[in-house]
Design a protein around this motif. Sequence first.
Motif, PDB file in Angstrom:
ATOM      1  N   ALA A  97     -11.788  65.376-102.297  1.00 26.31           N
ATOM      2  CA  ALA A  97     -12.843  66.210-101.699  1.00 26.31           C
ATOM      3  C   ALA A  97     -12.552  67.687-101.906  1.00 26.31           C
ATOM      4  N   SER A  98     -11.332  68.129-101.606  1.00 28.86           N
ATOM      5  CA  SER A  98     -11.043  69.565-101.676  1.00 28.86           C
ATOM      6  C   SER A  98     -10.944  70.074-103.111  1.00 28.86           C
ATOM      7  N   GLY A 100     -12.229  68.598-105.678  1.00 28.33           N
ATOM      8  CA  GLY A 100     -13.576  68.426-106.219  1.00 28.33           C
ATOM      9  C   GLY A 100     -14.471  69.600-105.881  1.00 28.33           C
ATOM     10  N   ASP A 101     -14.394  70.074-104.644  1.00 28.54           N
ATOM     11  CA  ASP A 101     -15.183  71.250-104.251  1.00 28.54           C
ATOM     12  C   ASP A 101     -14.772  72.474-105.063  1.00 28.54           C
ATOM     13  N   GLU A 102     -13.485  72.607-105.304  1.00 32.37           N
ATOM     14  CA  GLU A 102     -12.976  73.724-106.108  1.00 32.37           C
ATOM     15  C   GLU A 102     -13.525  73.653-107.545  1.00 32.37           C
ATOM     16  N   LEU A 104     -16.262  72.141-108.485  1.00 29.43           N
ATOM     17  CA  LEU A 104     -17.709  72.376-108.441  1.00 29.43           C
ATOM     18  C   LEU A 104     -18.065  73.850-108.268  1.00 29.43           C
ATOM     19  N   GLU A 105     -17.192  74.619-107.628  1.00 30.18           N
ATOM     20  CA  GLU A 105     -17.428  76.069-107.525  1.00 30.18           C
ATOM     21  C   GLU A 105     -17.411  76.715-108.905  1.00 30.18           C
ATOM     22  N   VAL A 114     -19.002  65.021-108.301  1.00 28.95           N
ATOM     23  CA  VAL A 114     -19.682  64.539-107.092  1.00 28.95           C
ATOM     24  C   VAL A 114     -19.552  63.019-107.000  1.00 28.95           C
ATOM     25  N   GLN A 117     -16.149  62.191-105.771  1.00 29.28           N
ATOM     26  CA  GLN A 117     -16.094  62.438-104.331  1.00 29.28           C
ATOM     27  C   GLN A 117     -16.778  61.312-103.561  1.00 29.28           C
ATOM     28  N   ARG A 126     -21.449  59.621 -95.619  1.00 29.87           N
ATOM     29  CA  ARG A 126     -21.116  60.675 -96.598  1.00 29.87           C
ATOM     30  C   ARG A 126     -21.207  60.111 -98.012  1.00 29.87           C
ATOM     31  N   LEU A 130     -23.627  61.566-100.953  1.00 32.54           N
ATOM     32  CA  LEU A 130     -23.107  62.040-102.240  1.00 32.54           C
ATOM     33  C   LEU A 130     -23.705  61.250-103.410  1.00 32.54           C
TER      34      LEU A 130
END
Length: 175
Positions: A97-98, A100-102, A104-105, A114, A117, A126, A130
């Motif tokens: 999750a973390s 993956g968010d990085e 995606l930024e 995604v 995730q 969730r 997703l």
Amino acid sequence: EHFGYLGAVRNTKDKTNRNLELLERQVAEGVDNPFLHFNLGSEYAATGDVTRALTHFERAWTTVRGAGRLSSDGYAPALGSRYVHALRNAGRLDDVASVGDEVLEIFPGFTDIVLEQALAAGDPERQEALLRRCLQMGDGPSRYSATVGCGTYRPLVALAEVLRRRGAVEEAEET
């Protein structure tokens, strides 16, 4: 057209072992750069050695990120995707999750991330959200070397399974 890295061809020619030998020789000679670690991670992932793959992907990601080169190194989207995938395979679901968010930024619209995730999400709500997001996004842009199906049939099949487990069998069948 080049088919040298299709599974059957790789196995027949033992390319993975050849590649690992060449890459490990570079490490022994003192070569230490993120592209080398990306390639080592990729080869170890191909053998199923998740632990070694993850070690090299982490090292490459940390180095490239620290140098501020993620948006300019051409292999960086593939590195991010393979790193997140290896995290999931290693059972490091919170990191999926973390990190993956990085990713995606830096690489917005990268559906592959995604989907990873979603597949790692422990919470069914969730996971469903997703998976639906993947379907809305469609496959990721080709500039990311995205995997075909991460925005279409792969989340669709996973979503049907989530719905079935929830007891929404009719909705799962319609999906």
